[in-house]
Scaffold this active site. Structure first.
Site, PDB file in Angstrom:
ATOM      1  CG  HIS A  28       5.282   2.734  -6.070  1.00 33.61           C
ATOM      2  ND1 HIS A  28       3.940   2.823  -5.774  1.00 33.61           N
ATOM      3  CD2 HIS A  28       5.930   3.530  -5.173  1.00 33.61           C
ATOM      4  CE1 HIS A  28       3.779   3.638  -4.740  1.00 33.61           C
ATOM      5  NE2 HIS A  28       4.974   4.081  -4.351  1.00 33.61           N
ATOM      6  CD  GLU A  69       2.990  10.834  -1.362  1.00 35.79           C
ATOM      7  OE1 GLU A  69       2.499  10.042  -0.531  1.00 35.79           O
ATOM      8  OE2 GLU A  69       3.088  10.573  -2.582  1.00 35.79           O
ATOM      9  CD  GLU A 108      -1.092   9.627   1.385  1.00 36.31           C
ATOM     10  OE1 GLU A 108      -1.342   8.870   2.356  1.00 36.31           O
ATOM     11  OE2 GLU A 108      -0.312   9.342   0.462  1.00 36.31           O
ATOM     12  CG  HIS A 133       1.307  11.184   3.894  1.00 32.14           C
ATOM     13  ND1 HIS A 133       2.146  11.121   2.801  1.00 32.14           N
ATOM     14  CD2 HIS A 133       0.953   9.897   4.161  1.00 32.14           C
ATOM     15  CE1 HIS A 133       2.286   9.860   2.428  1.00 32.14           C
ATOM     16  NE2 HIS A 133       1.563   9.106   3.237  1.00 32.14           N
ATOM     17  CG  ASP A 177      -1.110  10.702  -3.351  1.00 28.36           C
ATOM     18  OD1 ASP A 177      -1.270  10.919  -4.559  1.00 28.36           O
ATOM     19  OD2 ASP A 177      -0.180  10.000  -2.912  1.00 28.36           O
ATOM     20  CG  ASP A 215      -0.532   6.556   5.587  1.00 27.96           C
ATOM     21  OD1 ASP A 215      -1.676   6.970   5.421  1.00 27.96           O
ATOM     22  OD2 ASP A 215       0.391   6.732   4.778  1.00 27.96           O
ATOM     23  CG  ASP A 249      -2.782   4.886   2.561  1.00 27.27           C
ATOM     24  OD1 ASP A 249      -2.649   6.114   2.608  1.00 27.27           O
ATOM     25  OD2 ASP A 249      -1.821   4.100   2.483  1.00 27.27           O
ATOM     26  CG  ASP A 273      -1.522   6.723  -1.904  1.00 27.97           C
ATOM     27  OD1 ASP A 273      -1.627   5.488  -1.831  1.00 27.97           O
ATOM     28  OD2 ASP A 273      -0.541   7.350  -1.483  1.00 27.97           O
TER      29      ASP A 273
END
Length: 479
Positions: A145, A275, A311, A314, A339, A350, A352, A382
């Site tokens: 990012h 995404e 992802e 997600h 991801d 989330d 991750d 991710d």
């Protein structure tokens, strides 16, 4: 008493070295030695990960945690090298900006190169750490990012200047072999984006978001990025009572159209990716899942300009499996990137986590193989260390585990293909459609009058078993 206190202090110092060190051995120029000046120098050559060698493939029998057991980059599988099937990427924001903080606790990570600031000098130091990590891990892609790699300034001009300075260093460090898998703009952290960026009711915010995305696309293009991602973390609503959903969706479409036009204007040939995520931080996000996103793209005539970045975590938040989302994207011609992560079914947000479930990885790779690969996309980690994992070495172990899991999934797909039993089970389940009548239906020639005639002729149809348990047995046999 003083002697005892001195021993305790020495013990604490030793524990600190163990906590923040990786493997015994001196740093050539300690990243935490900010007084020496070497850490801020453009010519600084010190190691951020001393004692960590370049990670190599040692095979399934290896007990070395800093080695690959299943991922052998140059090995050819199904006509492609393993590295070309998987195209691994390191996520800068989790690996180098992850703090270990969660909704209920303060940060737990304190990497030795951090000085507690978000200065440009600190950003450059992180970037050097990023490329040392990438080179030692043996991958050639990374994702970022804009505001993760360079600090936000007081003005847009200052933010752009900060970004340019850090990106110039990244360009130098990545050389000719490393490039971004994708870049993106962070349109969710700053308070200006509390109502969204492209869907904000304030035109000033909309314009600011467009300017930020413009710059992020330019930077991604400059670094040789292969894709550019749009994640609409705040592109949605908290309540429909104060929201004009139709107008916001129209604004989002206009924003994406402008991105497509600018991409073409500057000659950026990378794929634009959306995404999907259902909620969090927004109650309802407009890119809820793969099907919702595909419908949005079709409605606004953008289906040929975008693909999806799926992802796994997600997917589960939207009530689907990762396999379902990947297949939905694939069948719509929209599978662009993955991801690679997973969530915890007992945790409501989330999380991750690194994907380490071999069965899930096999299902993921089954879709990727059916798709013929996902280049110019790939697998971006991710994913972040658990809050309780605080050693620098853990960054390598987590990525190695994730890479090995997906590599093992790919190897399992080869077993499924070679065995052929699962494919044959599916073929037999639909074999009634391999008849002349089935061909008529699939060609769109089976009108209702024709089908009624056949139903009267045949009488009550026989419905065979789905053999679900056998399918599961065949799948499990390759794990």
């Amino acid at each position: 008493m003083k002697m005892k206190a001195g021993r305790i202090l020495l013990l604490l110092l030793c524990l600190n070295v163990v906590t923040f060190g990786v493997i015994a051995g001196p740093q050539t120029c300690p990243a935490s030695d900010l007084e020496s000046g070497c850490s801020d120098s453009e010519e600084w050559k010190g190691e951020f990960f001393p004692g960590i060698p370049k990670i190599k493939y040692e095979g399934p029998s290896s007990k070395n945690p800093l080695s690959f057991k299943w991922y052998n980059a140059e090995e050819e599988i199904l006509g492609k090298k393993m590295k070309d099937w998987l195209r691994f990427s390191v996520a800068f924001w989790h690996t180098f900006r992850g703090t270990g903080g969660d909704p209920f606790g303060a940060p737990t990570k304190n990497w030795p190169w951090e000085d507690g600031t978000n200065s440009v000098a600190m950003a450059k130091r992180r970037m050097r750490a990023n490329f040392e990590f990438i080179n030692k891990l043996g991958v050639d892609r990374w994702c970022f990012h804009d505001r993760d790699i360079a600090p936000d300034g007081e003005t847009l001009e200052e933010s752009n200047k900060n970004l340019d300075e850090v990106v110039a260093l990244a360009k130098e460090l990545q050389g000719s072999k490393i490039r971004p898998l994708w870049g993106t703009a962070q349109l969710f952290l700053h308070p200006r984006y509390m109502h969204g960026g492209a869907t904000s009711p304030e035109v000033g915010v909309y314009a600011y978001a467009a300017a930020q995305v413009k710059k992020a696309i330019e930077v991604t293009h400059y670094l040789g990025g292969e894709n550019y991602v749009f994640w609409g973390g705040r592109e949605g609503y908290q309540s429909l009572l104060n929201t004009d959903m139709g107008r916001e969706l129209d604004h989002l479409a206009r924003f994406l159209e402008a991105a497509v036009a600018y991409k073409k204007k500057i000659g950026f040939n990378g794929t634009l990716l959306i995404e999907p995520k259902p909620q969090e931080p927004t109650k309802h996000q407009y890119d809820w899942d793969a099907a919702t996103s595909a419908n949005f793209l079709r409605k606004y005539g953008l289906i040929g300009e975008f693909k999806l970045n799926i992802e796994c975590n997600h997917a589960t938040l939207s009530g689907h499996s990762c396999h379902h989302e990947l297949e939905t994207a694939r069948l719509n011609g929209l599978l662009g990137n993955v991801d690679a992560n997973t969530g915890d079914p007992q945790t409501g947000w989330d999380t991750d986590q690194f994907l380490t479930d071999i069965a899930e990885a096999t299902l993921v790779m089954l879709t990727v193989v059916k798709n013929g690969g996902i280049a110019p996309g790939g697998f971006n980690f991710d994913a972040k260390l658990r809050r309780e994992s605080t050693d620098v070495e853990d960054l390598f172990i987590a990525h190695i585990s994730g890479m090995d899991t997906l590599a093992r999934g790919l190897r399992n797909v080869v077993k499924l293909i070679e065995d052929g039993s699962l494919d044959e089970l599916v073929r037999k389940r639909y074999e009634s459609f391999d008849t002349e009548i089935g061909a008529h239906i699939e060609a769109g020639k089976g009108d209702f009058e024709y089908l009624e005639k056949k139903a009267l002729e045949w009488g009550e149809p026989r419905v065979p078993s789905a053999k679900q348990e056998l399918a599961e047995m065949l799948f499990q046999s390759v794990l």
